[in-house]
Design an enzyme around this catalytic site. Structure first.
Site, short mmCIF file in Angstrom:
data_model
loop_
_atom_site.label_atom_id
_atom_site.label_comp_id
_atom_site.label_asym_id
_atom_site.label_seq_id
_atom_site.Cartn_x
_atom_site.Cartn_y
_atom_site.Cartn_z
CD GLN A 14 -3.19 0.29 2.16
OE1 GLN A 14 -3.12 -0.80 2.70
NE2 GLN A 14 -4.15 1.14 2.42
CB SER A 92 2.74 -4.37 4.15
OG SER A 92 1.57 -4.41 4.92
CG LEU A 93 -1.27 -5.85 -0.58
CD1 LEU A 93 -0.60 -5.82 -1.93
CD2 LEU A 93 -2.01 -7.16 -0.39
NE ARG A 117 -2.28 -8.16 4.95
CZ ARG A 117 -1.69 -7.00 4.67
NH1 ARG A 117 -2.22 -6.19 3.78
NH2 ARG A 117 -0.58 -6.65 5.29
CG HIS A 192 2.18 -3.60 9.73
ND1 HIS A 192 2.20 -4.94 9.45
CD2 HIS A 192 1.93 -2.97 8.55
CE1 HIS A 192 1.97 -5.11 8.15
NE2 HIS A 192 1.80 -3.94 7.59
CD GLN A 241 2.18 -8.91 6.31
OE1 GLN A 241 1.08 -8.39 6.37
NE2 GLN A 241 2.78 -9.21 5.19
#
Length: 295
Positions: A14, A92-93, A117, A192, A241
């Site tokens: 992102q 991340s993603l 998610r 996170h 995560q």
């Protein structure tokens, strides 16, 4: 393709999205097919979202699946041309695309995980995230240690970090740490961080039901930047995560240790190559953001 130097593929998350990022994939049969398949899974069109001038693509709910779909198509195109990395990682993603590239799950399984998610993260509220550029690391660590409800969410490079927590706690840290620049991120939740605990518990249900295979290529995960191929290990890392830290600086440092000489960022923008360059200047960096940038 030159097989003599070891190559890693990395996948952005992102923040790398942009209006029109799907453009040159639409003309390709493979692209058309994947966009169609994605629409059946998501119930909305990635193409429409990416073409919406109102920045719809920057809302978490749409950003994450859109990036996953576009980056996965780029992976397919690279594979079709006979390219194969020796190591993968994603921010991340982007870790979901890394797992797709490593053969851990098929396109549909990955997209179903990402869809859930994105829904859970989009509905998180009451949190704040802020990026610090050219900051005093010792000062930041001290400040975080003595301020409750805020954590280091993304350790991106020696010069860039993102903190995450309640708006009050984030402000307190930002006001007490010397940094060249601070930018509040346009997200609704404290990603996170422990504030995502409920989302993580919900997500666990979808993850438990998903079929994951052992990876064909080692994956460096956000929460543990050591190479792994075991499906159970990779699944556990994905679970951690959502609340865990993105240890991108350590991932960058690990690449040369694993013998990697060249890093290709597969996906829109050049955020990750920028971060890696500041951490490991000796690596050769390349960007493949669309079909046109493949040779």
């Amino acid at each position: 393709m030159e097989q003599n130097n070891k190559i890693a593929w990395v996948f952005p998350g992102q923040g790398s999205q942009s209006v029109g990022m799907e453009a040159d994939l639409l003309d390709l049969p493979l692209g058309k097919m994947k966009f169609q398949q994605a629409e059946e899974i998501l119930g909305w069109s990635v193409v429409d979202v990416c073409q919406n001038p109102d920045e719809q693509v920057s809302r978490t709910l749409y950003t994450q699946p859109s990036l996953y779909v576009i980056e996965s198509i780029l992976v397919d195109l690279l594979h079709h041309r006979g390219n194969q990395p020796q190591l993968v990682a994603g921010h991340s993603l982007g870790e979901y695309v890394a797992l797709y590239a490593a053969g851990v799950f098929d396109f549909a399984t990955g997209l179903q995980l990402v869809k859930r998610r994105a829904e859970l993260m989009d509905s998180a509220s009451g949190g704040q995230m802020a990026a610090l550029m050219k900051f005093d690391r010792n000062q930041l660590e001290e400040q975080l240690a003595q301020t409750p409800n805020v954590v280091l969410a993304n350790d991106n490079s020696p010069l860039q970090a993102v903190i995450s927590g309640t708006p009050e706690a984030v402000d307190e840290v930002v006001n007490n740490v010397k940094a060249r620049r601070v930018a509040k991120l346009n997200v609704s939740g404290a990603f996170h961080s422990p504030m995502m605990k409920e989302a993580a518990a919900e997500f666990q249900k979808v993850l438990d039901a998903a079929q994951l295979q052992d990876a064909q290529i080692p994956v460096l995960s956000n929460v543990d930047p050591s190479p792994a191929t075991d499906a159970t290990t990779l699944k556990n890392r994905l679970q951690q995560q959502i609340t865990g830290q993105v240890r991108w600086r350590e991932i960058s440092l690990r690449l040369p240790e694993e013998g990697i000489e060249k890093v290709i960022e597969v996906g829109p923008g050049n955020v990750l190559t920028g971060l890696i360059k500041r951490t490991c200047s000796e690596l050769t960096l390349e960007n493949i953001s669309n079909a046109a940038s493949m040779h």
